[in-house]
Design a protein around this motif. Structure first.
Motif, PDB file in Angstrom:
ATOM      1  N   VAL A  67       0.841  -1.184   0.000  1.00  0.00           N
ATOM      2  CA  VAL A  67       0.000   0.000   0.000  1.00  0.00           C
ATOM      3  C   VAL A  67       0.886   1.246   0.000  1.00  0.00           C
ATOM      4  CG1 VAL A  67      -0.132   0.072   2.534  1.00  0.00           C
ATOM      5  CG2 VAL A  67      -2.001   1.062   1.158  1.00  0.00           C
ATOM      6  N   ASP A  68       0.355   2.361  -0.483  1.00  0.00           N
ATOM      7  CA  ASP A  68       1.134   3.602  -0.562  1.00  0.00           C
ATOM      8  C   ASP A  68       1.732   4.007   0.781  1.00  0.00           C
ATOM      9  OD1 ASP A  68       0.921   4.008  -3.248  1.00  0.00           O
ATOM     10  OD2 ASP A  68      -0.641   5.551  -3.139  1.00  0.00           O
ATOM     11  N   ALA A  69       1.048   3.693   1.856  1.00  0.00           N
ATOM     12  CA  ALA A  69       1.550   4.046   3.181  1.00  0.00           C
ATOM     13  C   ALA A  69       2.879   3.375   3.488  1.00  0.00           C
ATOM     14  CB  ALA A  69       0.519   3.674   4.249  1.00  0.00           C
ATOM     15  N   LYS A  70       3.230   2.335   2.716  1.00  0.00           N
ATOM     16  CA  LYS A  70       4.476   1.601   2.940  1.00  0.00           C
ATOM     17  C   LYS A  70       5.541   1.910   1.882  1.00  0.00           C
ATOM     18  CE  LYS A  70       3.234  -0.577   6.626  1.00  0.00           C
ATOM     19  NZ  LYS A  70       3.927  -0.298   7.899  1.00  0.00           N
ATOM     20  N   LYS A  71       5.335   2.937   1.073  1.00  0.00           N
ATOM     21  CA  LYS A  71       6.274   3.194  -0.022  1.00  0.00           C
ATOM     22  C   LYS A  71       7.662   3.606   0.476  1.00  0.00           C
ATOM     23  CE  LYS A  71       4.128   6.253  -2.369  1.00  0.00           C
ATOM     24  NZ  LYS A  71       3.813   7.258  -3.432  1.00  0.00           N
ATOM     25  N   GLU A  72       7.748   4.098   1.705  1.00  0.00           N
ATOM     26  CA  GLU A  72       9.045   4.478   2.269  1.00  0.00           C
ATOM     27  C   GLU A  72       9.487   3.518   3.377  1.00  0.00           C
ATOM     28  OE1 GLU A  72      10.836   6.728   0.902  1.00  0.00           O
ATOM     29  OE2 GLU A  72       9.269   7.393  -0.484  1.00  0.00           O
ATOM     30  N   GLU A  73       8.854   2.364   3.464  1.00  0.00           N
ATOM     31  CA  GLU A  73       9.231   1.396   4.497  1.00  0.00           C
ATOM     32  C   GLU A  73      10.659   0.903   4.229  1.00  0.00           C
ATOM     33  OE1 GLU A  73       8.954  -0.312   7.908  1.00  0.00           O
ATOM     34  OE2 GLU A  73       7.062   0.494   7.121  1.00  0.00           O
ATOM     35  N   PRO A  74      11.598   1.193   5.124  1.00  0.00           N
ATOM     36  CA  PRO A  74      13.006   0.867   4.860  1.00  0.00           C
ATOM     37  C   PRO A  74      13.256  -0.590   4.494  1.00  0.00           C
ATOM     38  CG  PRO A  74      12.839   2.315   6.755  1.00  0.00           C
ATOM     39  CD  PRO A  74      11.432   1.926   6.403  1.00  0.00           C
ATOM     40  N   ALA A  75      12.612  -1.514   5.183  1.00  0.00           N
ATOM     41  CA  ALA A  75      12.859  -2.938   4.913  1.00  0.00           C
ATOM     42  C   ALA A  75      12.442  -3.314   3.502  1.00  0.00           C
ATOM     43  CB  ALA A  75      12.113  -3.804   5.930  1.00  0.00           C
ATOM     44  N   PHE A  76      11.313  -2.777   3.044  1.00  0.00           N
ATOM     45  CA  PHE A  76      10.848  -3.084   1.693  1.00  0.00           C
ATOM     46  C   PHE A  76      11.780  -2.473   0.647  1.00  0.00           C
ATOM     47  CE2 PHE A  76       6.070  -3.568   2.978  1.00  0.00           C
ATOM     48  CZ  PHE A  76       6.410  -4.666   3.757  1.00  0.00           C
ATOM     49  N   LEU A  77      12.213  -1.258   0.902  1.00  0.00           N
ATOM     50  CA  LEU A  77      13.144  -0.602  -0.018  1.00  0.00           C
ATOM     51  C   LEU A  77      14.472  -1.347  -0.075  1.00  0.00           C
ATOM     52  CD1 LEU A  77      12.461   3.116   0.959  1.00  0.00           C
ATOM     53  CD2 LEU A  77      11.768   1.985  -1.169  1.00  0.00           C
ATOM     54  N   GLU A  78      14.967  -1.767   1.070  1.00  0.00           N
ATOM     55  CA  GLU A  78      16.269  -2.432   1.128  1.00  0.00           C
ATOM     56  C   GLU A  78      16.234  -3.811   0.463  1.00  0.00           C
ATOM     57  OE1 GLU A  78      17.475  -2.482   5.202  1.00  0.00           O
ATOM     58  OE2 GLU A  78      17.500  -0.289   5.354  1.00  0.00           O
ATOM     59  N   ILE A  79      15.188  -4.573   0.715  1.00  0.00           N
ATOM     60  CA  ILE A  79      15.149  -5.926   0.151  1.00  0.00           C
ATOM     61  C   ILE A  79      14.907  -5.883  -1.358  1.00  0.00           C
ATOM     62  CG2 ILE A  79      12.681  -6.451   0.448  1.00  0.00           C
ATOM     63  CD1 ILE A  79      13.589  -9.210   1.479  1.00  0.00           C
ATOM     64  N   PHE A 122       9.463  -2.622  -6.862  1.00  0.00           N
ATOM     65  CA  PHE A 122       8.653  -2.371  -5.668  1.00  0.00           C
ATOM     66  C   PHE A 122       7.587  -1.352  -6.036  1.00  0.00           C
ATOM     67  CE2 PHE A 122       8.511  -0.045  -1.331  1.00  0.00           C
ATOM     68  CZ  PHE A 122       7.365  -0.736  -0.965  1.00  0.00           C
ATOM     69  N   THR A 123       6.321  -1.788  -5.986  1.00  0.00           N
ATOM     70  CA  THR A 123       5.198  -0.952  -6.395  1.00  0.00           C
ATOM     71  C   THR A 123       4.202  -0.830  -5.247  1.00  0.00           C
ATOM     72  OG1 THR A 123       5.423  -1.693  -8.696  1.00  0.00           O
ATOM     73  CG2 THR A 123       3.328  -0.680  -8.070  1.00  0.00           C
ATOM     74  N   THR A 124       3.681   0.358  -5.051  1.00  0.00           N
ATOM     75  CA  THR A 124       2.626   0.547  -4.052  1.00  0.00           C
ATOM     76  C   THR A 124       1.387   1.139  -4.708  1.00  0.00           C
ATOM     77  OG1 THR A 124       3.423   2.761  -3.440  1.00  0.00           O
ATOM     78  CG2 THR A 124       4.302   0.891  -2.191  1.00  0.00           C
TER      79      THR A 124
END
Length: 384
Positions: free
Chosen positions: A281-293, A301-303
């Motif tokens: 979801v868009d609320a997770k577009k800056e979630e560090p773990a998702f960005l890093e993995i 990575f799409t939100t």
């Protein structure tokens, strides 16, 4: 190829060679030109000094470039590079061009190192004759060891049965390509498969003894345990076919996300190598773990906006937490379905928590609904 290599190294030691090398240097992006001391003053100012003998320079450069272009005789180059060779998995492409630039010759790493591709490219630039001797390219059949690579496919095991499979397609013996998933244009859609190659979209009723080898495009990891006889007589490709929908508590560790993904894939017998992208979801577009993995593994990575996810059909359950915190009844399932284009989930939402009191991860998986060649072509073009 090895990541972070420079694209091209060009080596010249003669007057005519300098002319050819300079032409290539100006035509190819990010190329380095190495010139012998005798002609370095006549070379482009960005040129690098080539040692003579060349061995000291080659020891430093050989693993630093994807493609080495020698405007030098094949025999001399073979003698110079032979002590530097390690494996076809890692050795760079090596090309030779004669002093009059009449031929561009692929000497090393025609397939895995893309030597044949580079040979054709350089030949086109110089308008000369390409010399490619690998049997599959000459005969116009499947290149088993790099099939689908431009589409992101990978081999499950680069050593198991690959040499035997290459021989089978070149010798036009009976081969079955089984495509459970993946892009149908791994081979030109404008023509039927090469002589000797049959096609199916499943393993049902397949007798591996009927074929010299089976080539299987699949994201499943249980072929070995469910059908060991098929597995032992096969080469398995891993297309990028899986979309992972992810949801999590804020600030979750990257290691926890990776461990959770691995656990779910293992439980459902799916290949990590077949992951194409992750979604949330868009609320997770800056979630560090998702960005890093996503950066670590090269995944897209799409939100999506909450309201768009809330409209997705085919979810297995309504999440009260998602509704309360991000305004949608589903995050992981809805985002997996939306990004994949599928109308059904391969794996419904799975919850993962590494330690009691730890942060939560949810994982759902959808498979991209690729068309098969049988759906695109008349069945008469491919045997089943």
């Amino acid at each position: 190829m090895i990541q972070n290599r420079k694209p091209y190294a060009i080596y010249v030691i003669t007057k005519h060679g300098l002319k050819t090398g300079t032409e290539l240097f100006h035509s190819l992006k990010e190329a380095d030109l190495f010139v012998s001391p005798k002609f370095i003053s006549e070379a482009p100012k960005e040129s690098k000094l080539l040692s003579l003998p060349m061995e000291p320079t080659l020891r430093e450069t050989f693993m630093e470039y994807d493609c080495h272009i020698f405007v030098i005789s094949v025999g001399a180059v073979v003698r110079m590079i032979s002590p530097l060779l390690v494996s076809k998995k890692t050795d760079p492409a090596v090309l030779c061009i004669d002093d009059q630039a009449k031929f561009t010759i692929c000497v090393l790493s025609g397939h895995v190192g893309r030597g044949n591709f580079f040979t054709q490219k350089i030949s086109n630039l110089l308008e000369n004759i390409p010399v490619i001797t690998t049997a599959s390219d000459v005969s116009g059949t499947l290149t088993v060891d790099i099939l689908g690579r431009d589409l992101g496919w990978s081999l499950e095991d680069q050593d198991r049965n690959v040499t035997r499979a290459c021989a089978a397609v070149v010798n036009e013996t009976k081969v079955l390509f089984v495509q459970e998933t993946g892009e149908p244009h791994f081979w030109s859609l404008e023509k039927g498969l090469p002589k000797g190659v049959e096609y199916s979209n499943n393993l049902e009723n397949v007798n591996p003894k009927d074929y010299e080898i089976l080539l299987i495009a699949s994201d499943r990891t249980d072929i070995k345990t469910k059908t060991p006889d098929i597995y032992s007589n096969s080469v398995i490709y891993r297309p990028k076919s899986l979309i992972l929908g992810l949801g999590c508590d804020k600030g979750i560790q990257t290691e926890v996300v990776e461990n959770g993904i691995q656990k779910v894939l293992k439980e459902y017998n799916l290949s990590f190598e077949s992951i194409k992208a992750i979604a949330s979801v868009d609320a997770k577009k800056e979630e560090p773990a998702f960005l890093e993995i996503s950066k670590k593994y090269g995944w897209e990575f799409t939100t999506f906006p909450s309201e768009k996810l809330d409209q997705v059909e085919g979810i297995s359950e309504i999440s009260k937490a998602a509704s309360e915190y991000v305004g949608t009844r589903s995050v992981s399932e809805a985002s997996a379905l939306l990004l994949s284009g599928s109308d059904k989930l391969l794996v419904t939402k799975q919850k993962y928590k590494e330690t009691e009191g730890g942060k939560n991860l949810t994982v759902a998986i959808a498979r991209i609904p690729f068309a098969t060649r049988l759906e695109i072509h008349s069945p008469s073009l491919e045997k089943v």
